[in-house]
Design a protein around this motif. Structure first.
Motif, PDB file in Angstrom:
ATOM      1  N   GLU A  40     -10.650 -41.305 -36.282  1.00 22.08           N
ATOM      2  CA  GLU A  40     -11.908 -40.474 -35.938  1.00 22.08           C
ATOM      3  C   GLU A  40     -13.208 -41.215 -36.400  1.00 22.08           C
ATOM      4  O   GLU A  40     -13.153 -41.712 -37.910  1.00 22.08           O
ATOM      5  CB  GLU A  40     -12.005 -39.035 -36.414  1.00 22.08           C
ATOM      6  CG  GLU A  40     -11.927 -38.754 -37.787  1.00 22.08           C
ATOM      7  CD  GLU A  40     -10.614 -39.018 -38.401  1.00 22.08           C
ATOM      8  OE1 GLU A  40      -9.430 -39.037 -37.568  1.00 22.08           O
ATOM      9  OE2 GLU A  40     -10.392 -39.612 -39.640  1.00 22.08           O
ATOM     10  N   PHE A 196      -5.993 -32.779 -34.707  1.00 19.77           N
ATOM     11  CA  PHE A 196      -7.070 -32.174 -34.061  1.00 19.77           C
ATOM     12  C   PHE A 196      -6.734 -30.543 -34.256  1.00 19.77           C
ATOM     13  O   PHE A 196      -5.640 -30.172 -33.682  1.00 19.77           O
ATOM     14  CB  PHE A 196      -7.262 -32.463 -32.546  1.00 19.77           C
ATOM     15  CG  PHE A 196      -7.299 -33.803 -32.249  1.00 19.77           C
ATOM     16  CD1 PHE A 196      -8.364 -34.794 -32.453  1.00 19.77           C
ATOM     17  CD2 PHE A 196      -5.929 -34.748 -32.139  1.00 19.77           C
ATOM     18  CE1 PHE A 196      -8.623 -36.120 -32.049  1.00 19.77           C
ATOM     19  CE2 PHE A 196      -5.996 -36.199 -31.688  1.00 19.77           C
ATOM     20  CZ  PHE A 196      -7.400 -36.708 -31.937  1.00 19.77           C
ATOM     21  N   THR A 212      -1.087 -36.244 -26.170  1.00 18.50           N
ATOM     22  CA  THR A 212      -2.322 -36.210 -27.005  1.00 18.50           C
ATOM     23  C   THR A 212      -3.171 -37.315 -26.680  1.00 18.50           C
ATOM     24  O   THR A 212      -4.418 -37.231 -26.574  1.00 18.50           O
ATOM     25  CB  THR A 212      -1.840 -36.191 -28.498  1.00 18.50           C
ATOM     26  OG1 THR A 212      -1.126 -34.962 -28.562  1.00 18.50           O
ATOM     27  CG2 THR A 212      -3.360 -35.973 -29.366  1.00 18.50           C
ATOM     28  N   TRP A 215      -5.004 -36.828 -23.487  1.00 14.30           N
ATOM     29  CA  TRP A 215      -6.087 -35.803 -23.812  1.00 14.30           C
ATOM     30  C   TRP A 215      -7.296 -36.520 -24.539  1.00 14.30           C
ATOM     31  O   TRP A 215      -8.437 -36.167 -24.300  1.00 14.30           O
ATOM     32  CB  TRP A 215      -5.544 -34.742 -24.663  1.00 14.30           C
ATOM     33  CG  TRP A 215      -6.625 -33.753 -25.257  1.00 14.30           C
ATOM     34  CD1 TRP A 215      -7.079 -32.577 -24.383  1.00 14.30           C
ATOM     35  CD2 TRP A 215      -7.290 -33.769 -26.477  1.00 14.30           C
ATOM     36  NE1 TRP A 215      -7.870 -31.819 -25.186  1.00 14.30           N
ATOM     37  CE2 TRP A 215      -8.202 -32.359 -26.379  1.00 14.30           C
ATOM     38  CE3 TRP A 215      -7.391 -34.571 -27.502  1.00 14.30           C
ATOM     39  CZ2 TRP A 215      -9.045 -32.166 -27.365  1.00 14.30           C
ATOM     40  CZ3 TRP A 215      -8.207 -34.270 -28.547  1.00 14.30           C
ATOM     41  CH2 TRP A 215      -9.079 -33.195 -28.526  1.00 14.30           C
ATOM     42  N   LEU A 216      -6.817 -37.333 -25.514  1.00 15.87           N
ATOM     43  CA  LEU A 216      -7.894 -38.031 -26.323  1.00 15.87           C
ATOM     44  C   LEU A 216      -8.887 -39.203 -25.160  1.00 15.87           C
ATOM     45  O   LEU A 216      -9.908 -39.201 -25.643  1.00 15.87           O
ATOM     46  CB  LEU A 216      -7.353 -39.018 -27.385  1.00 15.87           C
ATOM     47  CG  LEU A 216      -8.213 -39.690 -28.113  1.00 15.87           C
ATOM     48  CD1 LEU A 216      -9.143 -38.714 -29.205  1.00 15.87           C
ATOM     49  CD2 LEU A 216      -7.534 -40.547 -29.113  1.00 15.87           C
ATOM     50  N   THR A 219     -10.213 -35.993 -21.842  1.00 16.89           N
ATOM     51  CA  THR A 219     -10.734 -34.824 -22.230  1.00 16.89           C
ATOM     52  C   THR A 219     -11.683 -34.802 -23.311  1.00 16.89           C
ATOM     53  O   THR A 219     -12.823 -34.426 -23.194  1.00 16.89           O
ATOM     54  CB  THR A 219      -9.934 -33.574 -22.291  1.00 16.89           C
ATOM     55  OG1 THR A 219      -8.942 -33.631 -21.294  1.00 16.89           O
ATOM     56  CG2 THR A 219     -10.537 -32.432 -22.569  1.00 16.89           C
ATOM     57  N   TYR A 220     -11.356 -35.269 -24.420  1.00 18.94           N
ATOM     58  CA  TYR A 220     -12.190 -35.571 -25.567  1.00 18.94           C
ATOM     59  C   TYR A 220     -13.495 -36.251 -25.552  1.00 18.94           C
ATOM     60  O   TYR A 220     -14.506 -35.401 -25.888  1.00 18.94           O
ATOM     61  CB  TYR A 220     -11.216 -36.133 -26.726  1.00 18.94           C
ATOM     62  CG  TYR A 220     -11.837 -36.391 -28.166  1.00 18.94           C
ATOM     63  CD1 TYR A 220     -11.669 -35.706 -29.113  1.00 18.94           C
ATOM     64  CD2 TYR A 220     -12.798 -37.567 -28.293  1.00 18.94           C
ATOM     65  CE1 TYR A 220     -12.321 -35.801 -30.453  1.00 18.94           C
ATOM     66  CE2 TYR A 220     -13.302 -37.805 -29.528  1.00 18.94           C
ATOM     67  CZ  TYR A 220     -12.888 -36.980 -30.681  1.00 18.94           C
ATOM     68  OH  TYR A 220     -13.593 -37.489 -31.835  1.00 18.94           O
ATOM     69  N   ARG A 228     -16.028 -29.531 -30.019  1.00 23.45           N
ATOM     70  CA  ARG A 228     -15.282 -30.388 -30.679  1.00 23.45           C
ATOM     71  C   ARG A 228     -14.285 -29.927 -31.762  1.00 23.45           C
ATOM     72  O   ARG A 228     -14.681 -28.712 -32.316  1.00 23.45           O
ATOM     73  CB  ARG A 228     -16.059 -31.473 -31.421  1.00 23.45           C
ATOM     74  CG  ARG A 228     -16.595 -32.669 -30.264  1.00 23.45           C
ATOM     75  CD  ARG A 228     -17.174 -33.794 -30.990  1.00 23.45           C
ATOM     76  NE  ARG A 228     -17.910 -34.252 -30.094  1.00 23.45           N
ATOM     77  CZ  ARG A 228     -19.198 -34.938 -29.995  1.00 23.45           C
ATOM     78  NH1 ARG A 228     -19.736 -34.835 -31.370  1.00 23.45           N
ATOM     79  NH2 ARG A 228     -19.948 -35.422 -29.180  1.00 23.45           N
ATOM     80  N   GLU A 231     -11.146 -32.366 -37.304  1.00 24.06           N
ATOM     81  CA  GLU A 231     -10.160 -33.740 -36.943  1.00 24.06           C
ATOM     82  C   GLU A 231     -10.103 -34.415 -38.226  1.00 24.06           C
ATOM     83  O   GLU A 231     -11.180 -34.633 -38.985  1.00 24.06           O
ATOM     84  CB  GLU A 231     -10.446 -34.310 -35.612  1.00 24.06           C
ATOM     85  CG  GLU A 231     -11.806 -35.053 -35.623  1.00 24.06           C
ATOM     86  CD  GLU A 231     -11.979 -35.966 -34.467  1.00 24.06           C
ATOM     87  OE1 GLU A 231     -11.174 -36.867 -34.211  1.00 24.06           O
ATOM     88  OE2 GLU A 231     -13.110 -35.787 -33.574  1.00 24.06           O
TER      89      GLU A 231
END
Ligand SMILES: *[C@@H]1O[C@H](CO)[C@@H](O)[C@H](O)[C@H]1NC(C)=O
Ligand SMILES: *[C@@H]1O[C@H](CO)[C@@H](O)[C@H](O)[C@H]1NC(C)=O
Ligand SMILES: *[C@@H]1O[C@H](CO)[C@@H](O)[C@H](O)[C@H]1NC(C)=O
Length: 264
Positions: A40, A196, A212, A215-216, A219-220, A228, A231
Motif C-alpha cells: 500500500e 484490508f 482479493t 478486488w484490488l 474495485t479498490y 477505503r 490497510e
C-alpha cells in the motif's frame, strides 16, 4: 593464510551469514514473481512495539486493529518452517486445502509435498477464489505437534476466550476475500501479507467468489477516500490483531508462511 585467500574465506563466511537474501531470508520459499503486487502507499494500521496488556485492552482489543512488534521471538519456529525442513518432516502428511473464497466449504486432501511442488504457485489473476486451493487452517495438531509446540503465540489473551491456531502456506498473489469472525491474531513467519480491514458496521463492496487480487484490481481503485479500508502489509515477525467481527481480506505479496491465533 595468504591475504588473498583469507579475504576469500571472509567473503564466503559473509555470504553465508547475510540474512535477508536468497534462501537464508525467505526460508527457501520464493519471493513474489515478476508480476508481484505492491504494498500500500500508506499503512493506516498503527504499529506498536511497546504495548502493555492494559493499553492493548483499553485502546485496541474491542475498538480497532493494531500491529504488534517484538512481542515474541519465533526465530526457532521460523527456522523449522523453511521449505526444506517442512518437506523433510511433513512431506508425506496429508493436508486439507480449502477454496479461497468468502464462504469456503469445499475441501481437498493432498500430501503436503504435492501441495508445495504442484499447487504453491503465484495466483492466476484470472482465476476465481472458489476455484483456487489454499492451505490454511484445518491442521492436524496431532501430526504437526512437533512443529506447533515451538510457536509462541501473542501473550495478550481476552477474557473468556481460548486460543486456537491456524497454520498456512500460500503463493504470491493469493489470499482470502472479505469475511469476518471472532477476534484474533495473524503472524507472518516468511513473506509479506497485505491486509484490508473494515469495522463491523461498514460492509465492504466485494464478490464472495472473486479473489482479493481481483478486488484490488477492479474495485479498490474506484473507492472514494471515505470508503477505503484500513490497510497495511505485515512482514516476518509482525503480528496483526483484528477485533471481533471486523471485515478483513488478505493478500500474500510473496510466497508466505503464516499462523493465526483465533480467540474463540
Ligand atoms: C465459482 O463461482 C462462480 C461465480 O460465483 C460460479 O459461476 C462458478 O460456478 C463457481 N465455480 C465452482 C467450481 O463452484
Ligand atoms: C460461489 O461459489 C459457490 C461454489 O463454488 C456457489 O455455490 C455459490 O453460489 C457462489 N456464490 C455466488 C454469490 O455466486
Ligand atoms: C490426525 O492425525 C492422526 C494421526 O495420523 C489421525 O489418527 C487422525 O485421524 C487425524 N485427525 C484428523 C481430524 O484428520
Amino acid at each position: 593464510m595468504a591475504p588473498a585467500s583469507r579475504l576469500l574465506a571472509l567473503w564466503a563466511l559473509a555470504a553465508v551469514a547475510l540474512p535477508g537474501s536468497g534462501a537464508e531470508g525467505d526460508g527457501g520459499w520464493r519471493p513474489g514473481g515478476p508480476g508481484a503486487v505492491a504494498e500500500e502507499e500508506r499503512c493506516t494500521v498503527e504499529r506498536r512495539a511497546d504495548l502493555t496488556y492494559a493499553e492493548f485492552v483499553q485502546q485496541y482489543a474491542f475498538v480497532r486493529p493494531v500491529i504488534l512488534q517484538g512481542l515474541t521471538d519465533n526465530s526457532r519456529f521460523r527456522a523449522l518452517c523453511s521449505r526444506d525442513r517442512l518437506l523433510a518432516s511433513f512431506g508425506d502428511r496429508v493436508v486439507r486445502l480449502s477454496t479461497a473464497n468468502t464462504y469456503s466449504y469445499h475441501k481437498v486432501d493432498l500430501p503436503f509435498q504435492e501441495y508445495v511442488e504442484q499447487l504453491l504457485h503465484p495466483q492466476d489473476p484470472t482465476s476465481l477464489g472458489n476455484d483456487t486451493l489454499y492451505f490454511f487452517g484445518d491442521n492436524n495438531f496431532t501430526e504437526w505437534a512437533s512443529l506447533f509446540r515451538h510457536y509462541s503465540p501473542p501473550p495478550f489473551g481476552l477474557l473468556g476466550t481460548a486460543p486456537a491456531y491456524s497454520f498456512g502456506i500460500a503463493g504470491a498473489g493469493s489470499g482470502v476475500p472479505f469475511h469476518w469472525h471472532g477476534p484474533g491474531y495473524s503472524e507472518v513467519i516468511y513473506g509479506r501479507k497485505r491486509w484490508f480491514l473494515y469495522p463491523p458496521e461498514k460492509t465492504p463492496e466485494f464478490h464472495p467468489n472473486k479473489t482479493t487480487l481481483a478486488w484490488l484490481r477492479d474495485t479498490y481503485p474506484a473507492l472514494p477516500p471515505s470508503a477505503r479500508p484500513l490497510e497495511c502489509t505485515i512482514r516476518a515477525g509482525e503480528v496483526l490483531y483484528f477485533p471481533d467481527r471486523w471485515w478483513h481480506a488478505t493478500l500474500n505479496l510473496d510466497t508466505s508462511v503464516f499462523i493465526s491465533t483465533f480467540l474463540g
